[in-house]
Write a protein that holds these residues in place. Structure first.
Motif, PDB file in Angstrom:
ATOM      1  N   GLN A 184      51.966  35.703  72.522  1.00 59.93           N
ATOM      2  CA  GLN A 184      50.565  35.285  72.483  1.00 59.93           C
ATOM      3  C   GLN A 184      49.704  36.268  73.267  1.00 59.93           C
ATOM      4  O   GLN A 184      50.025  36.649  74.387  1.00 59.93           O
ATOM      5  CB  GLN A 184      50.417  33.886  73.090  1.00 59.93           C
ATOM      6  CG  GLN A 184      49.032  33.290  72.885  1.00 59.93           C
ATOM      7  CD  GLN A 184      48.919  31.902  73.477  1.00 59.93           C
ATOM      8  OE1 GLN A 184      48.974  31.742  74.701  1.00 59.93           O
ATOM      9  NE2 GLN A 184      48.756  30.905  72.623  1.00 59.93           N
ATOM     10  N   ARG A 185      48.621  36.737  72.605  1.00 57.41           N
ATOM     11  CA  ARG A 185      47.713  37.691  73.243  1.00 57.41           C
ATOM     12  C   ARG A 185      46.349  37.043  73.467  1.00 57.41           C
ATOM     13  O   ARG A 185      45.978  36.095  72.759  1.00 57.41           O
ATOM     14  CB  ARG A 185      47.568  38.930  72.374  1.00 57.41           C
ATOM     15  CG  ARG A 185      48.860  39.762  72.243  1.00 57.41           C
ATOM     16  CD  ARG A 185      48.624  40.949  71.309  1.00 57.41           C
ATOM     17  NE  ARG A 185      49.754  41.861  71.270  1.00 57.41           N
ATOM     18  CZ  ARG A 185      50.808  41.697  70.483  1.00 57.41           C
ATOM     19  NH1 ARG A 185      50.875  40.646  69.666  1.00 57.41           N
ATOM     20  NH2 ARG A 185      51.797  42.568  70.500  1.00 57.41           N
ATOM     21  N   LYS A 186      45.674  37.595  74.441  1.00 58.95           N
ATOM     22  CA  LYS A 186      44.347  37.065  74.740  1.00 58.95           C
ATOM     23  C   LYS A 186      43.418  37.264  73.548  1.00 58.95           C
ATOM     24  O   LYS A 186      43.344  38.352  72.978  1.00 58.95           O
ATOM     25  CB  LYS A 186      43.777  37.789  75.968  1.00 58.95           C
ATOM     26  CG  LYS A 186      42.492  37.174  76.489  1.00 58.95           C
ATOM     27  CD  LYS A 186      42.035  37.853  77.769  1.00 58.95           C
ATOM     28  CE  LYS A 186      40.760  37.212  78.309  1.00 58.95           C
ATOM     29  NZ  LYS A 186      40.300  37.857  79.559  1.00 58.95           N
ATOM     30  N   GLY A 187      42.774  36.202  73.178  1.00 61.24           N
ATOM     31  CA  GLY A 187      41.858  36.255  72.039  1.00 61.24           C
ATOM     32  C   GLY A 187      42.536  35.939  70.724  1.00 61.24           C
ATOM     33  O   GLY A 187      41.880  35.869  69.687  1.00 61.24           O
ATOM     34  N   GLN A 188      43.907  35.768  70.746  1.00 63.89           N
ATOM     35  CA  GLN A 188      44.631  35.454  69.515  1.00 63.89           C
ATOM     36  C   GLN A 188      45.418  34.153  69.662  1.00 63.89           C
ATOM     37  O   GLN A 188      46.489  33.993  69.078  1.00 63.89           O
ATOM     38  CB  GLN A 188      45.590  36.598  69.156  1.00 63.89           C
ATOM     39  CG  GLN A 188      44.891  37.907  68.836  1.00 63.89           C
ATOM     40  CD  GLN A 188      45.883  39.005  68.448  1.00 63.89           C
ATOM     41  OE1 GLN A 188      47.059  38.906  68.714  1.00 63.89           O
ATOM     42  NE2 GLN A 188      45.362  40.044  67.800  1.00 63.89           N
ATOM     43  N   GLU A 189      44.879  33.237  70.454  1.00 63.46           N
ATOM     44  CA  GLU A 189      45.592  31.985  70.733  1.00 63.46           C
ATOM     45  C   GLU A 189      45.880  31.195  69.460  1.00 63.46           C
ATOM     46  O   GLU A 189      46.875  30.491  69.377  1.00 63.46           O
ATOM     47  CB  GLU A 189      44.778  31.114  71.700  1.00 63.46           C
ATOM     48  CG  GLU A 189      44.721  31.623  73.136  1.00 63.46           C
ATOM     49  CD  GLU A 189      43.697  32.733  73.328  1.00 63.46           C
ATOM     50  OE1 GLU A 189      43.624  33.282  74.432  1.00 63.46           O
ATOM     51  OE2 GLU A 189      42.984  33.041  72.334  1.00 63.46           O
ATOM     52  N   ASN A 190      45.022  31.314  68.460  1.00 59.61           N
ATOM     53  CA  ASN A 190      45.204  30.544  67.224  1.00 59.61           C
ATOM     54  C   ASN A 190      45.774  31.373  66.082  1.00 59.61           C
ATOM     55  O   ASN A 190      45.832  30.921  64.940  1.00 59.61           O
ATOM     56  CB  ASN A 190      43.860  29.933  66.791  1.00 59.61           C
ATOM     57  CG  ASN A 190      43.327  28.944  67.824  1.00 59.61           C
ATOM     58  OD1 ASN A 190      44.098  28.187  68.398  1.00 59.61           O
ATOM     59  ND2 ASN A 190      42.014  28.964  68.053  1.00 59.61           N
ATOM     60  N   TYR A 191      46.215  32.609  66.422  1.00 54.97           N
ATOM     61  CA  TYR A 191      46.759  33.484  65.382  1.00 54.97           C
ATOM     62  C   TYR A 191      48.174  33.043  65.007  1.00 54.97           C
ATOM     63  O   TYR A 191      49.025  32.807  65.859  1.00 54.97           O
ATOM     64  CB  TYR A 191      46.792  34.930  65.877  1.00 54.97           C
ATOM     65  CG  TYR A 191      47.530  35.871  64.958  1.00 54.97           C
ATOM     66  CD1 TYR A 191      46.983  36.262  63.746  1.00 54.97           C
ATOM     67  CD2 TYR A 191      48.791  36.363  65.323  1.00 54.97           C
ATOM     68  CE1 TYR A 191      47.668  37.124  62.910  1.00 54.97           C
ATOM     69  CE2 TYR A 191      49.482  37.225  64.496  1.00 54.97           C
ATOM     70  CZ  TYR A 191      48.924  37.613  63.280  1.00 54.97           C
ATOM     71  OH  TYR A 191      49.601  38.450  62.453  1.00 54.97           O
ATOM     72  N   ILE A 192      48.438  32.924  63.720  1.00 50.78           N
ATOM     73  CA  ILE A 192      49.759  32.539  63.207  1.00 50.78           C
ATOM     74  C   ILE A 192      50.298  33.708  62.379  1.00 50.78           C
ATOM     75  O   ILE A 192      49.691  34.102  61.382  1.00 50.78           O
ATOM     76  CB  ILE A 192      49.682  31.274  62.340  1.00 50.78           C
ATOM     77  CG1 ILE A 192      49.161  30.097  63.177  1.00 50.78           C
ATOM     78  CG2 ILE A 192      51.053  30.949  61.758  1.00 50.78           C
ATOM     79  CD1 ILE A 192      48.991  28.815  62.397  1.00 50.78           C
ATOM     80  N   PRO A 193      51.418  34.295  62.784  1.00 49.70           N
ATOM     81  CA  PRO A 193      51.991  35.412  62.029  1.00 49.70           C
ATOM     82  C   PRO A 193      52.401  34.975  60.632  1.00 49.70           C
ATOM     83  O   PRO A 193      52.543  33.784  60.332  1.00 49.70           O
ATOM     84  CB  PRO A 193      53.229  35.800  62.856  1.00 49.70           C
ATOM     85  CG  PRO A 193      52.998  35.207  64.206  1.00 49.70           C
ATOM     86  CD  PRO A 193      52.209  33.968  63.960  1.00 49.70           C
ATOM     87  N   LYS A 194      52.645  35.945  59.794  1.00 49.36           N
ATOM     88  CA  LYS A 194      53.083  35.676  58.436  1.00 49.36           C
ATOM     89  C   LYS A 194      54.421  34.959  58.452  1.00 49.36           C
ATOM     90  O   LYS A 194      55.355  35.370  59.130  1.00 49.36           O
ATOM     91  CB  LYS A 194      53.214  36.984  57.659  1.00 49.36           C
ATOM     92  CG  LYS A 194      53.653  36.794  56.216  1.00 49.36           C
ATOM     93  CD  LYS A 194      53.811  38.143  55.521  1.00 49.36           C
ATOM     94  CE  LYS A 194      54.318  37.943  54.091  1.00 49.36           C
ATOM     95  NZ  LYS A 194      54.501  39.255  53.400  1.00 49.36           N
ATOM     96  N   GLN A 195      54.511  33.834  57.720  1.00 50.71           N
ATOM     97  CA  GLN A 195      55.729  33.037  57.687  1.00 50.71           C
ATOM     98  C   GLN A 195      56.675  33.543  56.587  1.00 50.71           C
ATOM     99  O   GLN A 195      56.243  33.920  55.494  1.00 50.71           O
ATOM    100  CB  GLN A 195      55.388  31.571  57.442  1.00 50.71           C
ATOM    101  CG  GLN A 195      54.438  30.981  58.486  1.00 50.71           C
ATOM    102  CD  GLN A 195      55.020  31.030  59.874  1.00 50.71           C
ATOM    103  OE1 GLN A 195      56.009  30.367  60.150  1.00 50.71           O
ATOM    104  NE2 GLN A 195      54.408  31.816  60.750  1.00 50.71           N
ATOM    105  N   VAL A 196      57.981  33.560  56.933  1.00 54.78           N
ATOM    106  CA  VAL A 196      58.978  34.065  55.960  1.00 54.78           C
ATOM    107  C   VAL A 196      59.880  32.951  55.454  1.00 54.78           C
ATOM    108  O   VAL A 196      60.900  33.204  54.807  1.00 54.78           O
ATOM    109  CB  VAL A 196      59.831  35.172  56.591  1.00 54.78           C
ATOM    110  CG1 VAL A 196      58.982  36.382  56.923  1.00 54.78           C
ATOM    111  CG2 VAL A 196      60.558  34.672  57.839  1.00 54.78           C
TER     112      VAL A 196
END
Length: 349
Positions: free
Chosen positions: A70-82
């Motif tokens: 988890q990075r600052k400013g990307q708390e709601n980022y979801i990586p591509k699901q496989v």
């Protein structure tokens, strides 16, 4: 916290150093025969596969926690699901199957090869085939050579470069035959006979052990496997056959010792290698070549001090042994005489 880490580091270092210790006569990691080498190769193969899997999984794990942390400013980022990716599911299904095949094929092949004792299961065994009946007792070992018609104990003598077939049986309770540098262990049971074979690549003396807890002297139930070249083995067999328990005694002390032996010890111990008694009647180690053996009671160096200690108080050397209490207290003179006589029990050079 620092003290705990220092202690852990010290213990780990000591364990690592001790793990590197080993001698050819007692280490499973220094194989000295065909059986041990096959088992060692399987150990290396299995270890390599397991270490490889752990490394790959660890690398993937570290990559994922770094790459997708988890990075600052990307708390709601979801990586591509496989999830549901057929290609990935096929890959991580096929790879374990291939690894299992890589391990299974040599394992099954070696298992059948190591279990092949057909040479001694046929009706007429070849006269050159070496077959030894191994009987485990509390707490000693007997070796009866079928074709050679001789019996000895504590020392198993074999020729180098030749298969030696073993019929393993226990006379009382379950024991286990194990020579770490020559072969893995196999149980000796009172109710059935197990079979195996061993082969030593070069001359030497290898330590054997009981690998099944059997009583207070389990750890002291040891024996030796002496591998010699074939010509020396044949000489040993010929010399052992000449032993008839009637060794000449020269001194008065030796004669006295023989008289004590024939009065107190002969009921349990034989002094001739051509022992025709049934195994059930052989209730104590055969002493035909006692003076040639490396060890007393299988655990102590064969010297005058240890022989006398064993005769005087066997319980102090090997607790729970069957010799304790078999005869009355011996005087020092009687012990000296017995020791003198026992030193005459050897193969003529």
């Amino acid at each position: 916290m620092k003290k705990q880490w220092r202690l852990l580091s010290l213990v780990s270092l000591v364990a690592l150093l001790l793990g590197g210790c080993g001698k050819a006569f007692q280490s499973t990691l220094i194989p000295q025969g065909e059986v041990a080498k096959m088992q060692y190769d399987l150990l290396l193969l299995a270890s390599a596969i397991m270490i490889g899997v752990v490394l790959v999984v660890t690398i993937i794990f570290l990559y994922v926690i770094v790459r997708f942390r988890q990075r600052k400013g990307q708390e709601n980022y979801i990586p591509k699901q496989v999830e549901g990716n057929h290609k990935l599911e096929i890959i991580w299904t096929v790879i374990p199957i291939l690894l299992l095949l890589v391990l299974a094929v040599p394992t099954v092949t070696y298992t059948f090869k190591l279990a092949d004792v057909s040479a001694i299961e046929k009706k007429n065994i070849d006269k050159d085939t070496i077959v030894v009946d191994v009987t485990a007792n509390l707490y000693w070992w007997e070796f009866s050579y079928n074709n050679e018609k001789l019996v000895t104990s504590q020392d198993l003598v074999i020729p180098t470069g030749k298969k030696v077939y073993l019929n393993l049986k226990g006379s009382d309770i379950k024991h286990s035959f194990w020579v770490p540098s020559l072969a893995g262990k196999m149980d000796t049971n009172p109710d059935n006979t197990n079979k195996m074979w061993i082969k030593a690549d070069k001359s030497g003396t290898y330590n054997g052990f009981c690998a099944e807890f059997c009583g207070p002297s389990h750890a002291l139930m040891q024996f030796k496997v002496k591998a010699v070249d074939e010509s020396e083995y044949k000489k040993w067999v010929a010399s052992m056959k000449d032993l008839d328990g009637k060794k000449a005694v020269a001194s008065t002390q030796e004669q006295e010792g023989k008289q004590i032996f024939e009065k107190s010890c002969i009921g349990c111990h034989a002094t001739g290698s051509n022992d025709n008694r049934p195994p059930s009647a052989r209730i104590a180690p055969n002493l035909a070549n006692f003076a040639d053996r490396d060890m007393v009671a299988g655990i102590a160096e064969n010297n005058e001090e240890n022989v006398k200690k064993w005769l005087k108080d066997p319980e102090s050397m090997k607790p729970g042994n069957k010799m304790t209490g078999k005869y009355g207290n011996l005087t020092d003179d009687q012990v000296d005489a017995l020791n003198a006589y026992l030193q005459t029990l050897k193969v003529e050079k």
